[in-house]
Scaffold this motif. Structure first.
Motif, PDB file in Angstrom:
ATOM      1  N   ASP A 249       1.099  -1.394  -0.110  1.00 39.24           N
ATOM      2  CA  ASP A 249       0.444   0.041   0.083  1.00 39.24           C
ATOM      3  C   ASP A 249       1.048   1.548   0.194  1.00 39.24           C
ATOM      4  OD1 ASP A 249      -2.158  -1.095  -0.038  1.00 39.24           O
ATOM      5  OD2 ASP A 249      -2.725  -1.165   1.721  1.00 39.24           O
ATOM      6  N   GLN A 250       2.074   1.104   0.750  1.00 39.95           N
ATOM      7  CA  GLN A 250       3.133   2.359   0.840  1.00 39.95           C
ATOM      8  C   GLN A 250       3.142   2.837  -0.649  1.00 39.95           C
ATOM      9  OE1 GLN A 250       6.042   1.757   3.636  1.00 39.95           O
ATOM     10  NE2 GLN A 250       5.254   2.490   5.319  1.00 39.95           N
ATOM     11  N   PHE A 252       1.864   1.451  -3.459  1.00 37.81           N
ATOM     12  CA  PHE A 252       1.099   2.248  -4.615  1.00 37.81           C
ATOM     13  C   PHE A 252       1.016   3.979  -4.106  1.00 37.81           C
ATOM     14  CE2 PHE A 252      -3.591   3.548  -5.423  1.00 37.81           C
ATOM     15  CZ  PHE A 252      -3.456   3.158  -6.837  1.00 37.81           C
ATOM     16  N   TYR A 253       0.453   4.230  -2.970  1.00 37.55           N
ATOM     17  CA  TYR A 253       1.055   5.665  -2.836  1.00 37.55           C
ATOM     18  C   TYR A 253       2.226   6.367  -3.252  1.00 37.55           C
ATOM     19  CZ  TYR A 253       0.176   9.840   0.784  1.00 37.55           C
ATOM     20  OH  TYR A 253      -0.284  10.600   0.405  1.00 37.55           O
ATOM     21  N   LEU A 254       3.399   5.915  -3.287  1.00 39.89           N
ATOM     22  CA  LEU A 254       4.266   6.868  -4.027  1.00 39.89           C
ATOM     23  C   LEU A 254       4.461   6.305  -5.139  1.00 39.89           C
ATOM     24  CD1 LEU A 254       7.621   5.827  -1.810  1.00 39.89           C
ATOM     25  CD2 LEU A 254       5.754   7.545  -1.636  1.00 39.89           C
ATOM     26  N   GLU A 255       3.883   5.752  -6.081  1.00 36.72           N
ATOM     27  CA  GLU A 255       3.993   5.255  -7.694  1.00 36.72           C
ATOM     28  C   GLU A 255       2.744   6.087  -7.931  1.00 36.72           C
ATOM     29  OE1 GLU A 255       5.233   0.884  -7.959  1.00 36.72           O
ATOM     30  OE2 GLU A 255       2.778   1.740  -8.680  1.00 36.72           O
ATOM     31  N   SER A 256       1.088   6.496  -6.409  1.00 36.52           N
ATOM     32  CA  SER A 256       0.790   7.317  -7.303  1.00 36.52           C
ATOM     33  C   SER A 256       1.328   8.801  -7.043  1.00 36.52           C
ATOM     34  CB  SER A 256      -0.905   6.955  -6.980  1.00 36.52           C
ATOM     35  OG  SER A 256      -0.387   8.387  -5.336  1.00 36.52           O
ATOM     36  N   ARG A 257       1.697   9.020  -6.818  1.00 36.99           N
ATOM     37  CA  ARG A 257       2.803  10.469  -7.077  1.00 36.99           C
ATOM     38  C   ARG A 257       4.099  10.245  -7.689  1.00 36.99           C
ATOM     39  NH1 ARG A 257      -1.663  10.631  -4.723  1.00 36.99           N
ATOM     40  NH2 ARG A 257      -1.733  11.650  -2.621  1.00 36.99           N
ATOM     41  N   GLY A 258       3.791   9.509  -8.550  1.00 42.15           N
ATOM     42  CA  GLY A 258       4.734   9.962  -9.500  1.00 42.15           C
ATOM     43  C   GLY A 258       6.319   8.867  -9.538  1.00 42.15           C
ATOM     44  N   PHE A 259       6.054   7.897  -8.554  1.00 41.35           N
ATOM     45  CA  PHE A 259       7.602   7.335  -8.400  1.00 41.35           C
ATOM     46  C   PHE A 259       7.614   6.127  -9.008  1.00 41.35           C
ATOM     47  CE2 PHE A 259       9.080   9.027  -4.392  1.00 41.35           C
ATOM     48  CZ  PHE A 259       8.481   9.923  -3.999  1.00 41.35           C
ATOM     49  N   ASP A 260       7.926   5.193  -9.771  1.00 39.56           N
ATOM     50  CA  ASP A 260       8.644   4.378 -10.597  1.00 39.56           C
ATOM     51  C   ASP A 260       8.978   3.815  -9.429  1.00 39.56           C
ATOM     52  OD1 ASP A 260      11.243   3.849 -10.500  1.00 39.56           O
ATOM     53  OD2 ASP A 260      11.274   4.699 -12.210  1.00 39.56           O
ATOM     54  N   GLU A 263      11.886   4.118  -8.433  1.00 40.27           N
ATOM     55  CA  GLU A 263      12.239   4.679  -6.900  1.00 40.27           C
ATOM     56  C   GLU A 263      11.084   4.449  -5.476  1.00 40.27           C
ATOM     57  OE1 GLU A 263      12.769   8.372 -10.487  1.00 40.27           O
ATOM     58  OE2 GLU A 263      11.072   7.195  -9.732  1.00 40.27           O
ATOM     59  N   LEU A 268      11.673   4.014   0.542  1.00 44.56           N
ATOM     60  CA  LEU A 268      10.245   2.771   1.582  1.00 44.56           C
ATOM     61  C   LEU A 268      11.212   2.360   2.337  1.00 44.56           C
ATOM     62  CD1 LEU A 268       7.473   1.864   0.102  1.00 44.56           C
ATOM     63  CD2 LEU A 268       7.837   4.019   1.656  1.00 44.56           C
TER      64      LEU A 268
ATOM     65  N   MET B  58      -7.082   4.508 -11.236  1.00 42.54           N
ATOM     66  CA  MET B  58      -5.642   5.125 -10.359  1.00 42.54           C
ATOM     67  C   MET B  58      -4.603   4.406 -10.630  1.00 42.54           C
ATOM     68  SD  MET B  58      -3.213   7.836  -8.771  1.00 42.54           S
ATOM     69  CE  MET B  58      -2.054   7.619  -9.645  1.00 42.54           C
ATOM     70  N   TRP B  83       1.615   5.151 -11.610  1.00 44.85           N
ATOM     71  CA  TRP B  83       3.321   5.467 -11.640  1.00 44.85           C
ATOM     72  C   TRP B  83       3.046   6.179 -12.799  1.00 44.85           C
ATOM     73  CZ3 TRP B  83       7.235   5.335 -15.205  1.00 44.85           C
ATOM     74  CH2 TRP B  83       7.508   4.226 -15.649  1.00 44.85           C
ATOM     75  N   ALA B  86       0.000   8.337 -12.990  1.00 51.14           N
ATOM     76  CA  ALA B  86       0.589   9.942 -12.147  1.00 51.14           C
ATOM     77  C   ALA B  86       1.303  10.650 -13.476  1.00 51.14           C
ATOM     78  CB  ALA B  86       1.050   9.474 -10.790  1.00 51.14           C
ATOM     79  N   SER B 115       9.235  13.592  -9.551  1.00 50.53           N
ATOM     80  CA  SER B 115       8.935  12.279 -10.719  1.00 50.53           C
ATOM     81  C   SER B 115       7.939  12.970 -12.021  1.00 50.53           C
ATOM     82  CB  SER B 115       8.208  11.939 -10.144  1.00 50.53           C
ATOM     83  OG  SER B 115       9.519  11.062  -9.235  1.00 50.53           O
ATOM     84  N   ILE B 116       6.600  14.033 -11.587  1.00 50.22           N
ATOM     85  CA  ILE B 116       5.594  14.525 -12.280  1.00 50.22           C
ATOM     86  C   ILE B 116       5.552  15.624 -13.644  1.00 50.22           C
ATOM     87  CG2 ILE B 116       3.132  15.574 -12.157  1.00 50.22           C
ATOM     88  CD1 ILE B 116       3.227  12.759  -9.674  1.00 50.22           C
TER      89      ILE B 116
END
Lengths: 302, 262
Positions: A249-250, A252-260, A263, A268, B58, B83, B86, B115-116
């Motif tokens: 879940d962490q 996914f949270y970072l990926e939703s903020r653009g982290f591949d 990264e 983490l 998402m 990602w 995003a 990143s974005i």
């Protein structure tokens, strides 16, 4: 040879200490009342097939300092013995950074903490293929305050083993141990915490916790907390351990903020290790340690 | 929503979306179209599929799409990793944002923006100015930056932090999953101000998922959709929120109607 802080009858450690002090002993003496905003940095560059160093700390009463011991280099085998006495009322930030490129590190610390002294003892460890460390702290005077912190990054086929022993031998002594190990590849970490509260140590307050972050299916992390409490009137004595993989879940949270994914994973791991790093010392030390660990994270296949 | 209403100018286009988790089908044919600059709201009871819809857009790996399309400016989002979505401009404000002990808010924001929006956007005085302005809008103190991400945050702090990210990441599409729940009226006003600042007067769009009409009083949505049983059963203007507030959801529930209890 006589070194304070070491339990009597410890033949193995005692033998190592004798061998070490016979070959190379350095004494770092901090005058009573000494105070510095700048850290004292000891750089140890390990070379050759085998070497050994005995560092003896004599930290004067009411002194205040940050001591950073950095072990680097490409030696095959290095033995580091650190013994010391922390004077009454002294405030010491004692951080040991073990980042040999390869080889084996054998480390023994034996530290006696004086009356009302405050010690933060941090360990950052990665790099060497094998690390065996035996860290012992004894609070033999009332009012001692000890914070032990570990940030361990074990990758590839490393084997990193720390045994931490904390002795509460006087009333109103306080200790906390937090040990975070991130373990990847087919490496293995071992963390043993021995907490001893002697009879007569009224008001002792002690706790220890080990967190292990498993980064691969083949990684192995063992935590073995041990308690030996001989005094009834304690504030508390507890221990705990938690093992687990990176939280999806962490991620996914970072990926939703653009982290591949890569990264997100390295961020983490760094965050996990930073939880203990951030408590080890000043902001400048912290920034430097974070930079070091980030460069370690970039190189190995965790 | 009729298929015919969608057109190529839509920022978000959802067509006949069927999705679920494991063997449980949750979304049973969703159609939705949001144009640039618009704010839409999805309202519905617990378990109606609102959060599932947000997670699917998402790209949460636990959910499976069985049928349908989700397009962002004509591009099929379902083929992209979270990602990548995003970076294409999708933002999800989580109902329960994850805590990441050890990761400082300041570093996290800088990395996210890099990143974005690219590394240049996360550097120098411009970034600091933007950050300060966004924090002022949301009444967030500077000391926030040295805390760990969502670690020990109150419910209100978590929601404000999500909106802070929305303001800094400047997405094309912001999905706000129950961002208003757990907030007092001042918190709702602050969060609503952030949403308005991020969307109004821009080409971005927002999809607000909520149980309550309170936040919609401060963020006037262009359209409200009611989701029941995994289907959109009604679409209307802001007046629909008032009707729901007065009458509840039962009068729109096809199942209740069939049973004669609506």
């Amino acid at each position: 040879m006589s070194v304070s802080g070491l339990p009597e009858g410890d033949v193995v450690t005692g033998s190592f200490m004798q061998a070490a002090s016979a070959s190379s002993q350095w004494i770092l003496r901090i005058e009573p009342g000494f105070s510095s905003q700048d850290p004292v940095i000891l750089d140890i560059d390990v070379k050759g097939s085998s070497s050994i160093l005995h560092l003896s700390l004599d930290v004067g009463r009411l002194s205040e300092l940050e001591l950073i011991t950095r072990v680097r280099g490409s030696g095959k085998w290095f033995g580091l013995l650190r013994t010391g006495e922390i004077g009454a009322g002294a405030v010491l930030n004692d951080v040991v950074v073990c980042l040999q490129d390869e080889g084996t590190l054998l480390r023994v610390d034996s530290i006696a903490i004086g009356r009302d002294a405050q010690v933060r003892a941090g360990t950052v460890s990665s790099g060497s293929e094998r690390t065996k460390a035996d860290l012992r702290y004894r609070m033999g005077e009332p009012g001692g305050n000890l914070r032990v912190l570990g940030s361990i990054l074990s990758v590839d086929s490393m084997h990193i083993d720390h045994h931490v022993e904390i002795h509460h031998d006087a009333p109103e002594t306080f200790s906390r141990l937090t040990w975070n190990s991130a373990c990847g590849g087919d490496s293995r970490t071992v963390g043993t915490g021995m907490l001893r509260v002697a009879d007569g140590s009224r008001g002792a307050d002690a706790a220890q916790i080990f967190h292990n972050l498993l980064l691969s299916a083949d990684a192995e992390a063992d935590s073995i907390p041990e308690l030996e409490v001989r005094e009834h009137e304690v504030v508390g004595c507890g221990h705990g351990t938690a093992n687990g993989p990176i939280d999806e879940d962490q991620v996914f949270y970072l990926e939703s903020r653009g982290f591949d994914p890569s990264e997100a994973k390295s961020t983490l791991i760094a965050a996990f290790l930073n939880s203990t790093l951030s408590e080890m010392g000043s902001d400048s030390l912290h920034d430097w340690l974070v930079g070091l660990l980030n460069s370690e994270l970039r190189t190995p296949d965790a | 929503m009729e298929h015919g209403e969608s057109d190529i100018e839509a920022l978000l286009e959802i067509r006949n979306l069927h999705a679920g988790i494991g063997d449980t089908q949750i979304l049973k044919g969703i159609d939705l179209s949001i144009a640039p600059g618009e704010i839409h709201a999805i309202m519905g009871r617990n378990g109606s599929g609102k959060t599932t819809a947000a997670n699917i857009i998402m790209g949460h790996p636990d959910f499976e799409v069985e049928e349908g399309e989700v397009l962002l400016s004509g591009e099929n989002l379902l083929e992209l990793e979270p990602w990548e979505r995003a970076r294409e401009g999708v933002f999800l404000s989580f109902q329960y944002p994850q805590a990441v002990p050890g990761l400082q808010v300041g570093n996290f924001l800088r990395k996210s923006v890099a990143s974005i929006r690219g590394k240049e956007a996360a550097k120098g005085a411009d970034f600091r100015g933007e950050l300060n302005e966004a924090m002022d809008t949301l009444d967030i103190p500077r000391s926030f930056l040295s805390r760990y991400v969502n670690d020990g945050f109150s419910g209100g702090e978590k929601k404000r932090f999500e909106i802070l990210q929305l303001l800094l990441l400047k997405p094309k599409l912001a999905i706000l999953d129950e961002t208003d729940s757990g907030l007092d009226i001042d918190g709702i006003k602050t969060v609503a101000a952030g949403i308005n600042a991020a969307v109004r007067g821009t080409d971005s769009a927002a999809l607000i998922i909520t149980h309550y009409s309170r936040i919609l009083e401060h963020v006037q949505p262009d359209k409200i959709h009611v989701l029941i049983g995994g289907q959109i059963v009604a679409t209307g203007g802001p007046e629909l929120a008032m009707q729901l507030e007065e009458r509840g959801y039962e009068w729109l529930d096809p199942k209740a109607e069939a049973e004669g209890i609506a």
